[in-house]
Every structure is written in structure tokens, then in C-alpha cells.
Design an enzyme around this catalytic site. Structure first.
Site, PDB file in Angstrom:
ATOM      1  N   HIS A 119       2.624  -0.167  -7.960  1.00  0.00           N
ATOM      2  CA  HIS A 119       3.533  -1.037  -8.728  1.00  0.00           C
ATOM      3  C   HIS A 119       4.823  -0.292  -9.055  1.00  0.00           C
ATOM      4  O   HIS A 119       5.915  -0.859  -8.965  1.00  0.00           O
ATOM      5  CB  HIS A 119       2.881  -1.451 -10.049  1.00  0.00           C
ATOM      6  CG  HIS A 119       1.906  -2.586  -9.946  1.00  0.00           C
ATOM      7  ND1 HIS A 119       2.237  -3.808  -9.410  1.00  0.00           N
ATOM      8  CD2 HIS A 119       0.613  -2.698 -10.342  1.00  0.00           C
ATOM      9  CE1 HIS A 119       1.181  -4.616  -9.478  1.00  0.00           C
ATOM     10  NE2 HIS A 119       0.176  -3.965 -10.040  1.00  0.00           N
ATOM     11  N   GLU A 150       0.644  -7.960  -6.994  1.00  0.00           N
ATOM     12  CA  GLU A 150      -0.695  -7.361  -7.025  1.00  0.00           C
ATOM     13  C   GLU A 150      -1.149  -6.999  -5.623  1.00  0.00           C
ATOM     14  O   GLU A 150      -1.699  -5.928  -5.381  1.00  0.00           O
ATOM     15  CB  GLU A 150      -1.697  -8.313  -7.680  1.00  0.00           C
ATOM     16  CG  GLU A 150      -1.496  -8.492  -9.165  1.00  0.00           C
ATOM     17  CD  GLU A 150      -1.280  -7.181  -9.873  1.00  0.00           C
ATOM     18  OE1 GLU A 150      -1.990  -6.202  -9.550  1.00  0.00           O
ATOM     19  OE2 GLU A 150      -0.381  -7.103 -10.722  1.00  0.00           O
ATOM     20  N   HIS A 162      -3.218   2.003  -6.910  1.00  0.00           N
ATOM     21  CA  HIS A 162      -2.722   0.640  -7.131  1.00  0.00           C
ATOM     22  C   HIS A 162      -1.612   0.650  -8.191  1.00  0.00           C
ATOM     23  O   HIS A 162      -0.547   0.050  -7.997  1.00  0.00           O
ATOM     24  CB  HIS A 162      -3.891  -0.253  -7.561  1.00  0.00           C
ATOM     25  CG  HIS A 162      -3.483  -1.621  -8.000  1.00  0.00           C
ATOM     26  ND1 HIS A 162      -3.518  -2.713  -7.162  1.00  0.00           N
ATOM     27  CD2 HIS A 162      -3.007  -2.074  -9.191  1.00  0.00           C
ATOM     28  CE1 HIS A 162      -3.094  -3.784  -7.826  1.00  0.00           C
ATOM     29  NE2 HIS A 162      -2.783  -3.421  -9.055  1.00  0.00           N
ATOM     30  N   GLU A 163      -1.866   1.337  -9.295  1.00  0.00           N
ATOM     31  CA  GLU A 163      -0.884   1.353 -10.398  1.00  0.00           C
ATOM     32  C   GLU A 163       0.390   2.082  -9.988  1.00  0.00           C
ATOM     33  O   GLU A 163       1.499   1.641 -10.301  1.00  0.00           O
ATOM     34  CB  GLU A 163      -1.502   1.984 -11.647  1.00  0.00           C
ATOM     35  CG  GLU A 163      -2.669   1.192 -12.230  1.00  0.00           C
ATOM     36  CD  GLU A 163      -2.316  -0.266 -12.509  1.00  0.00           C
ATOM     37  OE1 GLU A 163      -1.173  -0.542 -12.917  1.00  0.00           O
ATOM     38  OE2 GLU A 163      -3.176  -1.138 -12.303  1.00  0.00           O
TER      39      GLU A 163
HETATM   40 ZN   LIG Z   1      -1.793  -4.539 -10.584  1.00  0.00          ZN
END
Ligand SMILES: [Zn+2]
Length: 289
Positions: A150, A208, A146-147
């Protein structure tokens, strides 16, 4: 009518200037983001890398970094597999991302904070407080995926562009409110500012969700069963309900939306997982001593 033509024109100048500056920002920063989405960014790759590296040094200088041992080894193993997966043809095709050269680095920080992040350019920090929630290498791959999502999607540089556009708009509107009383002007400015911030917040929710999507495809490409992502976010949601909200979750989507989206993307992720060739079961992370 109090206004005359001359003053009306003068009042238009800040608006025209802002429109020109916004136009310039948009044209200069426009690029294709993940899943074919058009995005406007404030920084190029080199600027991102240098800002990311600087922030990384700053964070580490104020933290208790763990230098070696089994926990760091396990985190590095997951990071290596994810980094390698970012270069894979099937991952790039599925996310519609360009191949990017990051100078990857990962550090583990001893802290009770339930947090992890990947700075622009590929500098990753994992706080030990999140490891019990991760539980396994696949859980860790979920949050790191997830990170990294980004960073691959340049969300930081995009947020900077949005902030700049919002500021220009609010400033121009303020300058054009010349014939209002000071009190009215302050009220309108506050409303405009709140509106701009709300727009940015809405965008950050979209970020997100996009990081969830890229992250799920990334962990699957790296050979971690994407079904484990659902279990990780369930543990994360429970951890949040039990205590005070970790920083990490405050800006993140609601649990129900997240799980529904993950299920929607699961068939695409399972295809990448099967193609990865990995079949190993999730491994428990080593205990921190
Ligand atoms: Zn996030």
C-alpha cells in the site's frame, strides 16, 4: 421555461470552477503507479513522509509498544528483509515501481487487535494480535508485504485525491441544482454522495488487490516462499469466520477472489523467490510472554 440565459450562465459557474479544479488536481497529481497504472495523488513524497511520521508518533503515543525481546527481534528481521527487497532491481522491474527512499521504522504493539499497517513513508506497526494468525516468519512477511505494498503504491495519497475530486463534483452538482425545492436537492445530493462514496469503495478494493500483488512479489524477492501467502490468508479467513470481523479484513477483498488472484500471480512470484537465493523453511514466530 422559468430559467433565462443570465441565470443559466450563473448556474454554470460552479460547474466550470469544479471542472477547472478537478483538471488541476489531476494534472498536478498524475504519476505512474505499480504495474504501469496511471494514478492521481494528492501528496508528494516529502508530504507523505511527514504525515506518515506524524501519524506514527500519534499511534505509538496511545499504544503499549514492546521495546525488545524475541518477538520484536523476529518482526524486525522480517521488516529488514522486506525493506531491502524494495530496492532490488528484479522487484522493481516486476512491479514497475520507481526506486523510493523511505525512512523505515517498525514497532510492535501489545494488543489483541488482529491488525498491522504501514504508513506512507515506511512507518510500520504490527499488533501482537495478528501474530498467531501469521504463525511463521513467512506468514508475517505476507501481511507486512501487503501493508508495505500500500505504501509503495501511494494508495493513501491516491485516496485523498479521489476524495477531493468526489467532493468537488458533488459540490458543483449541488450548486447547479438551484431551481429545485430544498427537499429534492437534499435527496439528489445524498444520491450523488452515495455514488461518490461507492466509487471510492470500489477503488479501495482495487487497492487491496494491488497491495496483494505487490506484497506477494515483495515477500518472494525477500526470500519467503510465496506459497505461504495462500496459507496465511486461509488462516486469516478462518480467524474471521470464528469471531467478529477484525478491522483489518473489513476493507479487504473476498477470500475466494484473493486466493484466485494469488494463484494467478504465483509463477511470477516463484521466479523472484528462486532468484532470491533463500531456501530456508518458514520459521515459527516466538511466543509472546
Ligand atoms: Zn490492505
Amino acid at each position: 421555461v422559468e430559467d433565462n440565459n443570465g441565470r443559466g450562465l450563473v448556474r454554470l459557474i460552479p460547474i466550470l470552477l469544479a471542472v477547472a479544479l478537478i483538471g488541476f488536481t489531476v494534472i498536478k497529481g498524475c504519476q505512474r503507479g505499480p504495474f504501469g497504472r496511471r494514478q492521481v495523488v494528492k501528496l508528494n513524497a516529502a508530504q507523505e513522509a511527514s504525515l506518515g511520521a506524524q501519524a506514527y508518533r500519534e499511534v505509538l503515543s496511545k499504544s503499549s509498544v514492546i521495546e525488545g525481546g524475541p518477538v520484536v527481534g523476529a518482526v524486525k528481521d522480517v521488516a529488514d528483509r522486506l525493506e531491502e527487497a524494495t530496492q532490488r532491481e528484479d522487484f522493481l522491474a516486476a512491479t514497475e515501481l520507481k526506486r523510493q527512499r523511505f525512512s523505515w521504522q517498525v514497532s510492535v504493539v501489545r494488543s489483541r487487535e488482529v491488525n498491522a499497517f504501514c504508513l506512507p513513508g515506511g512507518k510500520i506497526v504490527v499488533y501482537t494480535g495478528i501474530l498467531p494468525v501469521c504463525r511463521t516468519d513467512a506468514g508475517l512477511a505476507t501481511v507486512m508485504g501487503h501493508e508495505i505494498g500500500h505504501a509503495l503504491a501511494h494508495h493513501g495519497a491516491e485516496r485523498m485525491a479521489h476524495q477531493e475530486i468526489a467532493n468537488l463534483g458533488v459540490m458543483a452538482a449541488g450548486a447547479s441544482l438551484g431551481n429545485m425545492s430544498d427537499r429534492d436537492r437534499v435527496a439528489v445530493m445524498q444520491a450523488l454522495n452515495a455514488g461518490a462514496q461507492f466509487g471510492i469503495l470500489k477503488y479501495s478494493r482495487n487497492h487491496e488487490s494491488e497491495a496483494d500483488h505487490v506484497g506477494l512479489l515483495l515477500m518472494a524477492t525477500a526470500g519467503y516462499n510465496p506459497q505461504e501467502a495462500v496459507k496465511f490468508w486461509e488462516r486469516m479467513s478462518r480467524a474471521t469466520r470464528e469471531g467478529s470481523t477484525p478491522v483489518f479484513l473489513r476493507t479487504h477483498p473476498t477470500h475466494e477472489t484473493r486466493i484466485r488472484d494469488l494463484q494467478k500471480w504465483m509463477p511470477q512470484a516463484m521466479k523472484l523467490y528462486k532468484a532470491s537465493g533463500y531456501t530456508d523453511k518458514p520459521k515459527l514466530l516466538p511466543q509472546l510472554n
